[in-house]
Write an enzyme that holds these catalytic residues in place. Structure first.
Site, PDB file in Angstrom:
ATOM      1  N   HIS A 185      29.341  43.357  58.764  1.00  0.00           N
ATOM      2  CA  HIS A 185      30.548  43.857  59.431  1.00  0.00           C
ATOM      3  C   HIS A 185      30.470  43.522  60.922  1.00  0.00           C
ATOM      4  O   HIS A 185      29.426  43.718  61.548  1.00  0.00           O
ATOM      5  CB  HIS A 185      30.634  45.375  59.261  1.00  0.00           C
ATOM      6  CG  HIS A 185      31.772  46.004  60.003  1.00  0.00           C
ATOM      7  ND1 HIS A 185      33.069  45.957  59.539  1.00  0.00           N
ATOM      8  CD2 HIS A 185      31.811  46.699  61.183  1.00  0.00           C
ATOM      9  CE1 HIS A 185      33.849  46.604  60.393  1.00  0.00           C
ATOM     10  NE2 HIS A 185      33.109  47.059  61.399  1.00  0.00           N
ATOM     11  N   GLY A 203      54.903  19.782  46.840  1.00  0.00           N
ATOM     12  CA  GLY A 203      54.325  20.993  47.419  1.00  0.00           C
ATOM     13  C   GLY A 203      52.948  21.308  46.887  1.00  0.00           C
ATOM     14  O   GLY A 203      52.539  22.477  46.831  1.00  0.00           O
TER      15      GLY A 203
END
Length: 454
Positions: A431, A174
């Site tokens: 933004h 993993g």
């Protein structure tokens, strides 16, 4: 034939060293037994990321209706996926070859072996260098008693040549490679189960990042068995049966072995020439010098981060060290790390556990991507976690989310320039962008949160 520098291995670290040395006026020979670019370009970073992009397109096609786009997913054209991947690899390969030739680097095709403190033999030819740089890379590892047959039991390198999408895959390991390929196979339509002996996926990452990834994988239908050791595997007519140490059995069409990569050092003549090798890896100092004067080692051959960009940095540092420029050693904690699964996991600096081990008192701030409009547009969950020394600089940035790896460069600058949270909080982030998540975390850590629920 004599050169200022002879580099053995043309992967990321090797060719970066050759290019920088040539820029500095050194005569350079670069020896490569396969293709210039090495594991990263041909069997690792680049081809796997091409697969991951194809996987992303497959997922977005399935989800297109949620964005108001009418599209239908009809399946994976495996040959088409390979054609896309190979086009990217070939273009990059030709580009690197052109750079080396343009810089005047002599490229030697063939398998080299160290035959003296300053000599490498390729076939009947011997190449002598005032300095040698060993960059022989790594190869996939397996476990004792587990035979890789390339059919039922495969490695990541076999995945890059797959002729079909399997119905099911067990991924043994993993870590980064296992998680990325599990993500690919699931996006392509396979049932996937990951087996990891440690308690979490990506066990070297911040624990909260691992947990966010595990949650996302559950939602995607990727199963995992954590904290349990592999016991054995048997192939059958239809696939493979895996037995775990707790007695549980799993069956699938394929077993993908992703338990890491080991340094390629055996049979290369290193130890015979006095070079110290421990557990297959060449031992070096902070400037990548081996125990033999004038001989350096870089990349996956040494026990540092097995990342192409770390190899680039090591190659450049060694070229500059040989040229007498006195470059600073690499701070490996300051090297960015990204797992390109869906969602991505990215980090730079140390984890909270490492801070505790070192006795560093810290403060933390987590910004949930649920409050980030661009992340919502992309349809991703995740978070940005910032760790700072109490009344001091940022020491770790840890992120999870779709495409979040693109933000790690800002985290790298913050960590490596030892920025204070209040200093970063003064910077204005555009933004709407995902980069705002870093700014929001810093604002909150500086004591002036904006879009953060406390």
């Amino acid at each position: 034939m004599a050169y200022d520098i002879v580099v053995l291995g043309g992967g990321s670290g090797g060719y970066a060293c050759a290019l920088r040395a040539a820029e500095l006026g050194k005569s350079v020979a670069l020896i490569e037994r396969d293709k210039i670019g090495g594991t990263c370009l041909h069997r690792g970073c680049i081809p796997t990321k091409a697969l991951l992009h194809s996987a992303e397109v497959a997922d977005e096609t399935r989800e297109s209706e949620s964005f108001g786009v009418m599209a239908r997913f009809e399946g994976i054209d495996v040959q088409g996926v390979h054609a896309f991947k190979d086009k990217i690899v070939t273009r990059a390969w030709k580009g690197v070859q052109g750079l080396l030739k343009g810089a005047g680097v002599t490229i030697v095709e063939g398998e080299g072996r160290l035959v003296g403190a300053n000599r490498i033999q390729v076939g009947s030819e011997v190449y002598e260098g005032r300095n040698l740089v060993l960059a022989t890379g790594s190869a996939p590892k397996s476990l004792p008693g587990l035979e890789i047959d390339g059919q039922r039991v495969i490695t990541s390198e076999h995945t890059l040549k797959m002729d079909r999408v399997p119905t099911s895959v067990i991924v043994l390991g993993g870590g980064v490679i296992g998680v990325e390929l599990a993500s690919v196979y699931r996006s392509f339509g396979a049932e996937v189960t990951i087996v990891e002996a440690l308690p979490h996926l990506l066990p070297t990452e911040e624990e909260s990042s691992s947990k966010l990834l595990e949650r996302a994988f559950r939602r995607r239908g990727i199963k995992y068995e954590l904290g349990v050791f592999f016991d054995g595997a048997k192939t059958t007519e239809t696939g493979v049966v895996v037995t775990l140490a707790n007695g549980k059995t799993l069956d699938a069409e394929l077993l993908l072995v992703a338990v890491g990569r080991g340094a390629v050092s055996a049979g290369m003549g290193f130890e015979e020439q006095g070079i110290t090798v421990e557990r297959g890896a060449v031992v070096v100092d902070e400037h990548c010098q081996t125990s033999v004067p004038g001989v350096y080692a870089i990349g996956d051959l040494i026990p540092t981060l097995q990342l192409a960009h770390a190899g680039f940095a090591e190659g450049i540092m060694v070229a500059e060290h040989i040229a007498g420029l006195n470059p600073p050693p690499i701070d490996y904690a300051g090297v960015p790390r990204i797992t390109y699964s869906d969602p991505e996991v990215a980090s730079v600096g140390i984890t909270s556990a490492q801070a505790a081990e070192r006795g560093i008192e810290i403060v933390e701030q987590v910004y949930d991507l649920a409050g980030n409009p661009k992340s919502q547009i992309l349809g991703t969950a995740g978070a940005v976690k910032v760790i700072a020394q109490k009344d001091g600089p940022v020491v770790g940035v840890h992120m999870v989310g779709r495409r979040i790896g693109e933000l790690v460069t800002e985290g790298q600058l913050i960590y490596n320039w030892e920025a204070l949270p209040a200093e970063v909080a003064q910077l204005i982030h555009a933004h709407p962008t995902q980069s705002e998540a870093v700014g929001e975390a810093m604002l909150a850590l500086a004591g002036k949160p904006l879009h953060v629920h406390n």
